[in-house]
Design a protein around this motif. Sequence first.
Motif, mmCIF file in Angstrom:
data_model
loop_
_atom_site.group_PDB
_atom_site.id
_atom_site.type_symbol
_atom_site.label_atom_id
_atom_site.label_comp_id
_atom_site.label_asym_id
_atom_site.label_seq_id
_atom_site.Cartn_x
_atom_site.Cartn_y
_atom_site.Cartn_z
ATOM 1 N N GLU A 126 0.840 -1.186 0.000
ATOM 2 C CA GLU A 126 0.000 0.000 0.000
ATOM 3 C C GLU A 126 0.879 1.240 0.000
ATOM 4 O O GLU A 126 1.817 1.347 0.785
ATOM 5 N N ASP A 127 0.611 2.166 -0.897
ATOM 6 C CA ASP A 127 1.231 3.487 -0.838
ATOM 7 C C ASP A 127 0.139 4.526 -1.085
ATOM 8 O O ASP A 127 -1.050 4.205 -1.011
ATOM 9 N N GLU A 128 0.528 5.756 -1.405
ATOM 10 C CA GLU A 128 -0.474 6.817 -1.539
ATOM 11 C C GLU A 128 -1.339 6.655 -2.787
ATOM 12 O O GLU A 128 -2.363 7.337 -2.925
ATOM 13 N N ASN A 129 -0.951 5.749 -3.680
ATOM 14 C CA ASN A 129 -1.679 5.586 -4.947
ATOM 15 C C ASN A 129 -2.487 4.307 -5.046
ATOM 16 O O ASN A 129 -3.520 4.267 -5.726
ATOM 17 N N ILE A 130 -1.998 3.244 -4.429
ATOM 18 C CA ILE A 130 -2.460 1.916 -4.815
ATOM 19 C C ILE A 130 -2.381 0.945 -3.636
ATOM 20 O O ILE A 130 -1.572 1.127 -2.719
ATOM 21 N N ARG A 131 -3.281 -0.044 -3.693
ATOM 22 C CA ARG A 131 -3.224 -1.128 -2.707
ATOM 23 C C ARG A 131 -3.258 -2.437 -3.492
ATOM 24 O O ARG A 131 -4.105 -2.603 -4.380
ATOM 25 N N VAL A 132 -2.337 -3.342 -3.199
ATOM 26 C CA VAL A 132 -2.236 -4.610 -3.925
ATOM 27 C C VAL A 132 -2.296 -5.753 -2.912
ATOM 28 O O VAL A 132 -1.476 -5.824 -1.994
ATOM 29 N N THR A 133 -3.289 -6.614 -3.104
ATOM 30 C CA THR A 133 -3.513 -7.715 -2.166
ATOM 31 C C THR A 133 -3.385 -9.050 -2.910
ATOM 32 O O THR A 133 -4.034 -9.235 -3.941
ATOM 33 N N PRO A 134 -2.561 -9.967 -2.418
ATOM 34 C CA PRO A 134 -2.413 -11.256 -3.093
ATOM 35 C C PRO A 134 -3.464 -12.269 -2.635
ATOM 36 O O PRO A 134 -3.895 -12.248 -1.487
ATOM 37 N N PHE A 135 -3.860 -13.125 -3.585
ATOM 38 C CA PHE A 135 -4.685 -14.286 -3.253
ATOM 39 C C PHE A 135 -3.986 -15.524 -3.809
ATOM 40 O O PHE A 135 -3.775 -15.602 -5.025
ATOM 41 N N PRO A 136 -3.625 -16.476 -2.949
ATOM 42 C CA PRO A 136 -2.908 -17.659 -3.436
ATOM 43 C C PRO A 136 -3.720 -18.422 -4.479
ATOM 44 O O PRO A 136 -4.948 -18.538 -4.369
ATOM 45 N N THR A 137 -3.019 -18.915 -5.506
ATOM 46 C CA THR A 137 -3.636 -19.813 -6.478
ATOM 47 C C THR A 137 -2.891 -21.148 -6.448
ATOM 48 O O THR A 137 -1.831 -21.275 -5.831
ATOM 49 N N GLN A 138 -3.458 -22.121 -7.147
ATOM 50 C CA GLN A 138 -2.905 -23.480 -7.122
ATOM 51 C C GLN A 138 -1.998 -23.758 -8.332
ATOM 52 O O GLN A 138 -1.657 -24.904 -8.611
ATOM 53 N N HIS A 139 -1.601 -22.701 -9.039
ATOM 54 C CA HIS A 139 -0.846 -22.887 -10.289
ATOM 55 C C HIS A 139 0.380 -23.783 -10.114
ATOM 56 O O HIS A 139 0.669 -24.635 -10.951
ATOM 57 N N MET A 140 1.145 -23.590 -9.034
ATOM 58 C CA MET A 140 2.373 -24.367 -8.814
ATOM 59 C C MET A 140 2.258 -25.238 -7.573
ATOM 60 O O MET A 140 3.266 -25.678 -7.014
ATOM 61 N N ALA A 141 1.032 -25.499 -7.159
ATOM 62 C CA ALA A 141 0.820 -26.238 -5.905
ATOM 63 C C ALA A 141 1.383 -27.652 -5.965
ATOM 64 O O ALA A 141 1.877 -28.173 -4.962
ATOM 65 N N SER A 142 1.337 -28.280 -7.141
ATOM 66 C CA SER A 142 1.838 -29.660 -7.232
ATOM 67 C C SER A 142 3.333 -29.708 -6.967
ATOM 68 O O SER A 142 3.869 -30.753 -6.569
ATOM 69 N N ALA A 143 4.020 -28.597 -7.160
ATOM 70 C CA ALA A 143 5.452 -28.522 -6.853
ATOM 71 C C ALA A 143 5.689 -27.917 -5.471
ATOM 72 O O ALA A 143 6.837 -27.699 -5.071
ATOM 73 N N PHE A 161 -6.186 -9.437 -11.200
ATOM 74 C CA PHE A 161 -5.343 -10.159 -12.149
ATOM 75 C C PHE A 161 -5.237 -11.603 -11.669
ATOM 76 O O PHE A 161 -4.806 -11.843 -10.538
ATOM 77 N N SER A 162 -5.592 -12.563 -12.515
ATOM 78 C CA SER A 162 -5.626 -13.959 -12.059
ATOM 79 C C SER A 162 -4.236 -14.553 -11.878
ATOM 80 O O SER A 162 -4.068 -15.514 -11.133
ATOM 81 N N GLY A 163 -3.202 -13.980 -12.549
ATOM 82 C CA GLY A 163 -1.946 -14.714 -12.640
ATOM 83 C C GLY A 163 -2.219 -16.021 -13.367
ATOM 84 O O GLY A 163 -3.252 -16.170 -14.035
ATOM 85 N N ASP A 164 -1.305 -16.970 -13.259
ATOM 86 C CA ASP A 164 -1.558 -18.284 -13.850
ATOM 87 C C ASP A 164 -2.350 -19.124 -12.849
ATOM 88 O O ASP A 164 -2.130 -19.042 -11.641
ATOM 89 N N LEU A 165 -3.257 -19.936 -13.376
ATOM 90 C CA LEU A 165 -4.114 -20.759 -12.514
ATOM 91 C C LEU A 165 -3.773 -22.229 -12.699
ATOM 92 O O LEU A 165 -2.882 -22.599 -13.471
ATOM 93 N N SER A 166 -4.501 -23.075 -12.002
ATOM 94 C CA SER A 166 -4.252 -24.515 -12.049
ATOM 95 C C SER A 166 -4.822 -25.125 -13.313
ATOM 96 O O SER A 166 -5.812 -24.646 -13.873
ATOM 97 N N GLN A 167 -4.189 -26.202 -13.757
ATOM 98 C CA GLN A 167 -4.763 -26.983 -14.868
ATOM 99 C C GLN A 167 -6.077 -27.619 -14.436
ATOM 100 O O GLN A 167 -6.873 -28.031 -15.265
ATOM 101 N N HIS A 168 -6.258 -27.712 -13.134
ATOM 102 C CA HIS A 168 -7.468 -28.333 -12.596
ATOM 103 C C HIS A 168 -8.431 -27.241 -12.133
ATOM 104 O O HIS A 168 -8.821 -27.183 -10.972
ATOM 105 N N LEU A 169 -8.777 -26.365 -13.067
ATOM 106 C CA LEU A 169 -9.623 -25.224 -12.722
ATOM 107 C C LEU A 169 -10.929 -25.674 -12.085
ATOM 108 O O LEU A 169 -11.470 -25.011 -11.199
ATOM 109 N N ALA A 170 -11.404 -26.836 -12.521
ATOM 110 C CA ALA A 170 -12.682 -27.337 -12.007
ATOM 111 C C ALA A 170 -12.634 -27.594 -10.507
ATOM 112 O O ALA A 170 -13.661 -27.666 -9.838
#
Length: 246
Positions: A126-143, A161-170
Amino acid sequence: MKITFLGTSHGVPAADRFCSCAMLDVGGALYFIDAGAPLIDILLRRGVNLDNVRAIFTTHIHGDHTNGLLALGDLFSWYFKTTSVDIYLTEQRGIDAFSEMIRTVEGGLDEARVRFRLMTADTVYEDENIRVTPFPTQHMASAGRPAYAYLVEAEGKKVLFSGDLSQHLAKGDFPAYALQNPVDLMVCEMAHFGVEHVRPYLEKCRARTLLFNHVFPLHKLEEINALDGAFGYPIRTVEDGDEVTL
Ligand SMILES: [Zn+2]
Ligand SMILES: [Zn+2]
């Protein structure tokens, strides 16, 4: 907030697409989601004032999201000495590797201005312009390795922004935030699952606009753009150089 897609390719660059990188201009201050593209070269070619660069948030360590960092960090350290940047990586060994490589090629790293920082699930920027919050995804969870989606809040707008997601989106890796909360824009990858796999989420998604990047294979471009309006909000793919103002 103006978002410019500097790189929209998937894991491999192509003749007309650099790898993942989006530039966010918030009142003149510049932030980036991922740095897979040759970022410093693009910024110089576009005539960007490098002193306006504030922070870079990488979604995970894969090269198509981080390969632009070495040249940028190197040049910011030894040449563009009025720049100052926070560069978030998702793994300490990535921080160690980039730092050591810059020290190796230049004999040093100006850590006061080129600040590699660790992104964790608990980090909120967080700064005077922007706030960025991460949400973990399972993209590299198998590793057993981390990856994140990012919620960006600036000027009263929300972009996910989703970033990369898991092959097992379902199994539920579509970022829940966009299902539970209205967002002005969602930028979603489209390389690790089929359009048919994401479709059930699009029905529930509360984004006002949904843009797909990181598309592979390319026949999906037509499939995605055919969904435009099917769920009551705009859906389309983005290309390098596309700009969105919120
Ligand atoms: Zn990727
Ligand atoms: Zn990846």
